[in-house]
Design a protein around this motif. Sequence first.
Motif, PDB file in Angstrom:
ATOM      1  N   PHE A 425      69.329  53.214  27.933  1.00 10.32           N
ATOM      2  CA  PHE A 425      68.184  52.158  28.453  1.00 10.32           C
ATOM      3  C   PHE A 425      68.011  50.909  28.261  1.00 10.32           C
ATOM      4  O   PHE A 425      67.754  49.961  28.939  1.00 10.32           O
ATOM      5  CB  PHE A 425      66.948  53.063  28.131  1.00 10.32           C
ATOM      6  CG  PHE A 425      66.755  54.476  28.581  1.00 10.32           C
ATOM      7  CD1 PHE A 425      67.263  54.784  29.821  1.00 10.32           C
ATOM      8  CD2 PHE A 425      66.103  55.574  27.873  1.00 10.32           C
ATOM      9  CE1 PHE A 425      67.193  56.222  30.255  1.00 10.32           C
ATOM     10  CE2 PHE A 425      66.010  56.861  28.504  1.00 10.32           C
ATOM     11  CZ  PHE A 425      66.585  57.033  29.683  1.00 10.32           C
ATOM     12  N   VAL A 429      68.093  47.945  30.862  1.00  6.02           N
ATOM     13  CA  VAL A 429      66.859  46.771  30.912  1.00  6.02           C
ATOM     14  C   VAL A 429      67.587  45.489  31.144  1.00  6.02           C
ATOM     15  O   VAL A 429      67.059  44.562  31.523  1.00  6.02           O
ATOM     16  CB  VAL A 429      65.821  47.167  30.007  1.00  6.02           C
ATOM     17  CG1 VAL A 429      64.705  46.191  29.819  1.00  6.02           C
ATOM     18  CG2 VAL A 429      65.281  48.642  30.409  1.00  6.02           C
ATOM     19  N   VAL A 455      58.440  48.739  29.573  1.00  4.62           N
ATOM     20  CA  VAL A 455      59.559  49.460  29.421  1.00  4.62           C
ATOM     21  C   VAL A 455      60.310  49.281  28.099  1.00  4.62           C
ATOM     22  O   VAL A 455      60.523  50.173  27.254  1.00  4.62           O
ATOM     23  CB  VAL A 455      60.610  49.425  30.659  1.00  4.62           C
ATOM     24  CG1 VAL A 455      61.985  49.894  30.234  1.00  4.62           C
ATOM     25  CG2 VAL A 455      59.996  49.946  31.579  1.00  4.62           C
ATOM     26  N   VAL A 487      62.640  52.812  33.970  1.00  5.41           N
ATOM     27  CA  VAL A 487      63.811  52.244  34.157  1.00  5.41           C
ATOM     28  C   VAL A 487      64.032  52.111  35.591  1.00  5.41           C
ATOM     29  O   VAL A 487      64.652  51.042  36.137  1.00  5.41           O
ATOM     30  CB  VAL A 487      64.971  52.610  33.073  1.00  5.41           C
ATOM     31  CG1 VAL A 487      66.157  51.972  33.647  1.00  5.41           C
ATOM     32  CG2 VAL A 487      64.625  52.222  31.657  1.00  5.41           C
TER      33      VAL A 487
END
Length: 572
Positions: A425, A429, A455, A487
């Motif tokens: 993740f 990002v 996030v 995401v």
Amino acid sequence: MSSTQSLLLITLIITIIVVVMAMLLINRRQLRDIEELDNELGNMEDLHLERAIGKLDQMELAGESLATLNTWKKSYQKAAELFPEIQRLIEDGADENARYRLVKSHQSIKQARELVDSISEDVKNSSDVFTQLLESNRENKAQYDELMQSYREIRKEILADSFDYSVALEEIENRLSAMEEDFAQVKNLSSQGDHVEAKRVLSKIRADLTALKTKLPEVKEDQHDLQTVFADQLDEIAAGYKEMRDAKYGFGSLDVMLEIRQSNDQIDRSLAALAQLDLEETSKGMKKVEKEIKTLYGILEKEYKARPFVEKNQDKLQRLLTHQQTVSQQLIKKLRHIDESYELTHGELDESRELEREVHKMDSDYIRASQRIADGRAVYSEVQDDWIKILGRLQEIGKRQQELSEAVDGLYEAEEVAQRSIKEFKQQVSLVYRHLSRQNLPGIPEGFLQMYTLVINEISKTSGELNQVRINMEKISEELVQISDDVDRLQREAEDIISSANLFELTMQYSNKFLDNETVVRARRNAMKLYDRDYNYKDALDTIATAVERAEPGSYQRIENAYYQEQKELID
């Protein structure tokens, strides 16, 4: 002769004719009535009941027969005294009718009819009674012979099979003796001429014979069942019970020998009722004994069949219980260790301890049952029922413990997956942000920056939870699902920004064709403000696209289709 006189004459003639016709009709009708009365009187006279009375007088009747004769003789004689008067009235009516003295004839006929109607019923009843009395002696004799023959056959049957009726033989003899007395009474009454009373006694004999004849087969069958069938069955049950007790079969609080004694007592009571020919009471008692015998057979059979199962599964059940106790202890130990690193959010440890206690109780029950077996006190059917339940429950517990073990085994793997997911993740990002930054845009929209910050914070929070001493993997799993969605949403938002910015530039370039269009020019200025100052690329695109589409319908759709086709080819 005038017309009036002629009319009167004709009317008179018609009246005379009508009167004459009416008189003729009345005459004929009354003649039929006279003939009918004469026939009825003749029929009564033709009965010649005086002869019957004479014959009955010669029979020297007595008792009820004589009383009946005297009653109806008086009734007939009283009626017969009116015969001459009726005959006279009939003759007078016929004579007056022949002379067309119709009124007087009618009066005589009416009086004769009233007298005939008043005596006809008495004459008929008298005739029936006299006939019955005359035939009663003959009928009684025939019935007497028939009943005597039936009586002798029954006595012969009882004598031949006296053993089969031995319980009720005394009562049967008493009833046969009573019938003998009734036969003697019939002979005495007949000799005295009291045939009516003799007939009544014969009817009583017939009823008594029929009742006894009906009961005899049932008496024989009931005596056989009570003295032989039931007795043998109870002896067999007693012998079987003793053998099973010697072989260490247990029956709990049930006293089989007491039940047998009670059944024997009931047999004695039923035999006593049978001795009095009380078949209804006998039947009730026999049903009780039959039910008890069936119950006792069922109990012995049930225990006999249960023992092989118990003996076959005793060692097997001990092994299963020992194994399951070991599994329970290992599972609890495992869960305790896991509980140090992970939060067990579904009460797995408490449930495992409860299952362990349940297995321990089943083991205690098994030990007590095994001790009763060794002591010869075990009720095998109860042990069988309990062990079947234990075997089934052990299977359920084993399955559940396996599920609990597999569920916690997944926690380690779930933690590794979560760590990898957090790392991925973060990379996703970061890539999204760098990709958007490389687009040489005037700036990044505030909405995207807020979502990006959200996030990043979610990833950081979950990463921190994964680094705690005790991890709540259920909560972390839920958070990872939410992060994944966010995401994806962040990626879509970045792609929308880039696409909107690129399409904006293409559309602005195309709008140079319409610089002479004031609407398009105004839209260009507004769109540039949204693009350069507000970083609102979507609204900027909508503003210029709307103006171009109005200036040249279908133009923006071509620009958009060409752009996405080019993007697709780049991906492929």
